[in-house]
Scaffold this motif. Structure first.
Motif, PDB file in Angstrom:
ATOM      1  N   UNK A   1       0.838  -1.208   0.000  1.00 38.11           N
ATOM      2  CA  UNK A   1       0.000   0.000   0.000  1.00 38.11           C
ATOM      3  C   UNK A   1       0.869   1.252   0.000  1.00 38.11           C
ATOM      4  N   UNK A   2       2.148   1.081  -0.321  1.00 36.48           N
ATOM      5  CA  UNK A   2       3.072   2.199  -0.217  1.00 36.48           C
ATOM      6  C   UNK A   2       3.868   2.148   1.071  1.00 36.48           C
TER       7      UNK A   2
ATOM      8  N   UNK B   1      -3.810   3.621  -4.957  1.00 37.74           N
ATOM      9  CA  UNK B   1      -3.377   4.815  -4.243  1.00 37.74           C
ATOM     10  C   UNK B   1      -3.440   4.489  -2.745  1.00 37.74           C
ATOM     11  N   UNK B   2      -2.582   5.102  -1.951  1.00 34.75           N
ATOM     12  CA  UNK B   2      -2.557   4.813  -0.512  1.00 34.75           C
ATOM     13  C   UNK B   2      -3.954   4.933   0.085  1.00 34.75           C
TER      14      UNK B   2
END
Lengths: 152, 721
Positions: free
Chosen positions: B61-62, B375-376
């Motif tokens: 997720x980053x 995207x986060x």
């Protein structure tokens, strides 16, 4: 009403049959299959969709493709020269400047635009140049470090 | 813990003479996710190419978990990083590890991979010893080959085309830490290269031949029902629409041209007719309203005795906050040959599959859910909802892949927010300025309505002909009381939680109740320090017993001892051990207060997350967490009227922009002999308190309600009147 128009993206001319009101972003992502510009808000508020129009950073999510048909459009895909990364791309890797990375397009494209205007900007100028781009992971400190690495 | 006697058996050069390393752990229990999935081949397989493929049920997720897991596998197998590939959350390939949440991926998944890889190494060496007809200790291991004198065999040659079988059994001999070449280092995340080169990485980048675009028509409020939709007029206006799906009050449209589908969605906003729905309470005094709602009251902790004459009291308030992913939720679904495949950035592919199976009435084995980066999300955002919606739509167009992209407005208005919370605390100090009594109450909605196999937690399921409606639940649960007990030695203590079911849809947001609880506790600690005439560091240290907690606070004090404030500036601190069982974190903030405005100048963190796996990963998460938390704390608040949330874009819900970003500095304390802990959420709460405490130091104004900018404006208007 669809019409045929010419679009110059990353140095290549494309002939497209399309509704001329379509915002540039959807043409880049769907017709041209580019991944750089991203959908974030469609409202010109977040900068995820940033591209260079004649070398200047501009959001692509609202501007109609018809309006930019005579401009040189550059996406993140087009900022490197061949296999050599743009120094900013390399600096983002070196500084590990990303978490989820969704905003990286907007940050890099805006930074390229800033450096085009002044090769040695001060911190305030860099921040102003990136002000339109939102990052939710909180990676901004790293983006600043990466950009400063290039202008040193 | 490292056993010095075995060092005699170790060679230098990063090679290991095998067979003499003693069991690293004597524990009988399998660690982490191995308890549920002990099979070696569930976690890794050897490829013919010489690479090793690792499987994890967690998703990137980053937060850098993909790299951390690869490091741990590569380390145990004596492989370079590029010879390890990681397959993430996928219901047909990865183990079921439910959710990527709670900073638990290192403790559960990465640890499982470490033990599975160590077991695989032992198995491979045994085979090599048999095949070379020698003893294990005469073998060396490097780059995916086992070497004996001048002969060598690759992992895949040793296995003869087969895969590793059997289970991980304790005790397992782990690679001695002093031999580590990868773990503990700042190894680069390879996906960052893909990101800067604009290669396909996100679910949003998936494209399939013949893929069509979908949008949903949303009701004007949570429980509105569709009354009338003029499909004929819609189709006349938008002839390119391929399909209009109306299932009860669930309305979806699809077509090849994304822009046309978006315009049709806009048209439906103006032309579809909906019932008004139940109005939301939009009380002037939200706190009194939330406190008045019915719900369970539960004693969380009680020890000693509390008198009724507390000396000091305060109330703190946290509003509804949104996840605010920069890329709104997106999914692709494809129903073909009776099988449904979904690409999603959900944090839990298995629980999502279970919920879809019930919602769609489709057998579990016919649903394949594959995790793809998004995207986060920072918790439970629209990811599961959009996947469920895409699935519903794809089922109506067999053979055609369907891509559904939420708009900014949909993400802002429909995501499940982090709950508003209220905290009331009172305390009594003794004559030495020590806390004698601490009585703490909190009010909150739940902090998790993840699907967890239940379709009623998927947004579209609520609008179907036979809707799955959320069950009324008014129980106190774990998320809201996270970090509600202070990590201080307090002789007389009571913590009580009150549950309410508030007006807005809510779920898990990074650190859950920990953010608000730590904000309240650590602000109050500063207030008490002043009453006790103690320095904020000294006051905390007086009440801390855990040496690791003391170490992070003292390190922060040492860092700040060299710092000087300019006029108008103040420095405040905050400390917590996340969940009271995970990473230790102390944060300092410097703010400048000018008239009605406040600016964050710098944030410092000292963090102890146990054994470091990826140093830069911890730093990146901590820097980002501080900046995100500062944005929540200073600026953010979800607003709503009687119909719906009204913060529906980035102007009405502003977050930090580049000009507001403070300088950040992170110091990581390595504890190579301790368990590695997740670091992704530890900093959220301490940062909030540090900021409010810094504001007080700078201006003398004590702000107890978030967001701080709004309270400071209020406070200073009052002063002026």
């Amino acid at each position: 009403m669809k019409t045929t128009l010419q679009l110059r993206v990353n140095g290549i001319s494309h002939s497209l049959t399309i509704d001329p009101d379509t915002p540039l972003l959807y043409v880049l992502r769907n017709q041209l299959q580019l991944n750089g510009p991203k959908y974030g808000c469609g409202l010109q508020q977040c900068g995820a969709c940033m591209v260079l129009l004649d070398g200047k950073a501009h959001p692509s999510c609202m501007i109609a493709v018809d309006v930019v048909k005579n401009q040189e459009i550059t996406t993140l895909e087009g900022i490197s020269s061949g296999n050599t990364l743009h120094p900013l791309q390399q600096a983002f890797i070196d500084e590990q400047a990303a978490q989820c990375g969704y905003c990286v397009n907007g940050m890099l494209v805006s930074a390229v635009s800033v450096l085009k205007e002044s090769p040695h900007p001060d911190e305030k100028t860099i921040r102003e140049g990136l002000e339109r781009v939102l990052c939710r992971c909180g990676t901004q400190a790293r983006f600043l470090r990466a950009i400063k690495r290039v202008i040193r | 813990m490292s056993n010095p006697t075995r060092r005699a058996f170790l060679r230098s050069m990063g090679l290991l003479t095998i067979g003499f390393s003693l069991p690293f752990s004597d524990a009988e229990d399998l660690p982490g996710s191995l308890k549920k999935t002990p099979n070696i081949n569930a976690w890794l397989e050897v490829l013919a190419s010489g690479k090793v493929r690792v499987f994890t049920g967690k998703i990137e997720l980053g937060q850098g978990i993909r790299t951390a897991i690869a490091q741990m596998a590569a380390e145990e197998l004596y492989l370079p990083m590029h010879q390890v590939e990681v397959i993430m959350a996928d219901t047909e390939r990865s183990p079921n590890e439910t959710y990527t949440a709670g900073s638990a991926s290192i403790e559960n998944s990465a640890i499982a991979v470490r033990y599975a890889a160590a077991t695989a190494r032992a198995t491979l060496l045994q085979r090599a010893a048999q095949q070379f007809e020698t003893d294990i200790e005469k073998l060396t291991l490097k780059n995916g080959f086992v070497q004996y004198r001048k002969q060598r065999k690759s992992f895949s040659e040793l296995l003869n085309g087969q895969q590793l079988s059997g289970e991980v059994k304790m005790p397992v001999s782990l690679k001695p830490k002093r031999m580590y070449e990868l773990v503990g280092k700042a190894i680069h995340r390879s996906e960052i290269e893909k990101m800067v080169k604009a290669e396909s990485w996100y679910v949003q980048d998936l494209r399939f031949p013949g893929m069509i675009h979908a949008r949903i028509s949303r009701p004007p409020s949570y429980d509105s029902r569709l009354e009338f939709l003029d499909e004929k007029a819609l189709r006349k206006q938008f002839p390119g629409l391929q399909k209009v799906v109306v299932k009860g009050s669930f309305v979806g449209i699809m077509g090849a041209d994304e822009f046309e589908v978006m315009q049709a969605q806009q048209w439906l906003k103006d032309h579809a007719r909906w019932s008004v729905g139940t109005s939301l309470p939009a009380p002037k005094d939200l706190v009194t309203y939330l406190k008045s709602l019915p719900g369970e009251t539960k004693s969380i902790t009680k020890r000693g005795t509390l008198s009724s004459n507390a000396t000091w009291k305060a109330r703190y308030i946290k509003p509804y906050l949104m996840h605010g992913s920069i890329g709104p939720s997106c999914a692709v679904a494809w129903y073909q040959d009776g099988k449904l495949q979904i690409w999603t950035h959900s944090q839990g592919v298995y629980p999502l599959r279970e919920a879809l199976h019930k919602m769609l009435d489709l057998p579990l084995e016919l649903i394949h859910v594959q995790g793809v980066a998004g995207s986060g999300c920072y918790g439970h955002n629209g990811a599961d909802d959009v996947a469920a919606e895409a699935a519903l739509l794809a089922m109506t167009v067999p053979g055609i892949p369907v891509r559904l992209q939420w708009s900014r407005e949909e993400e802002h208005a429909w995501e499940p927010y982090g709950s508003a919370m209220v905290f009331e605390v009172e305390a009594r100090l003794d004559t030495q300025g020590r806390i004698q009594e601490w009585n703490y109450e909190l009010w909150s909605d739940t902090h998790s309505t993840r699907p967890g196999g239940n379709p009623e937690n998927l947004l579209p399921a609520r609008y179907l002909e036979k809707p799955f409606l959320p069950k009324q639940n008014l129980e106190v649960n774990g998320g809201m009381v996270r970090n509600s007990e202070p990590y201080y030695a307090l002789p007389n203590l009571a913590v009580t939680a009150h549950r309410f079911s508030g007006p807005l849809r809510v779920s898990a947001l990074r650190s859950l109740g920990g953010y608000g609880n730590v904000f309240a506790i650590e602000c109050f600690m500063d207030e008490l320090a002043e009453k006790a005439r103690k320095d904020p560091f000294e006051f905390r240290l007086m009440h801390l017993e855990d040496t690791r907690a003391i170490a992070v606070v003292e390190k922060l004090r040492e860092i700040l001892s060299k710092e000087k404030n300019a006029p108008g500036e103040g420095v405040g601190i905050g400390f917590a051990r996340y969940k009271n069982t995970a990473a230790y974190c102390a944060v300092a903030a410097r703010v400048r207060v000018i008239q009605r405005s406040m600016q964050v100048i710098k944030l410092w963190a000292v963090i102890d997350a146990g054994e470091i796996i990826n140093r830069d990963g911890i730093i990146n998460q901590t820097e980002g967490g501080m900046i995100q938390s500062a944005s929540w704390t200073i600026k953010e608040q979800v607003k709503f009227d009687t119909r719906q949330p009204i913060t529906r874009d980035w102007y009405s819900y502003p977050i930090f922009r580049m000009s507001e970003i403070p300088e950040v500095a992170v110091h990581v304390i390595d504890q190579p002999n301790e368990k590695p802990l997740g670091a992704g959420e530890a900093v959220q709460g301490p940062t909030a308190a540090a900021l409010a405490n810094a504001y007080y130091q700078a201006s003398g104004g004590r702000l107890r309600e978030l967001p701080l900018l709004l309270s400071s404006y209020r406070e200073q208007s009052q002063k002026e009147n």
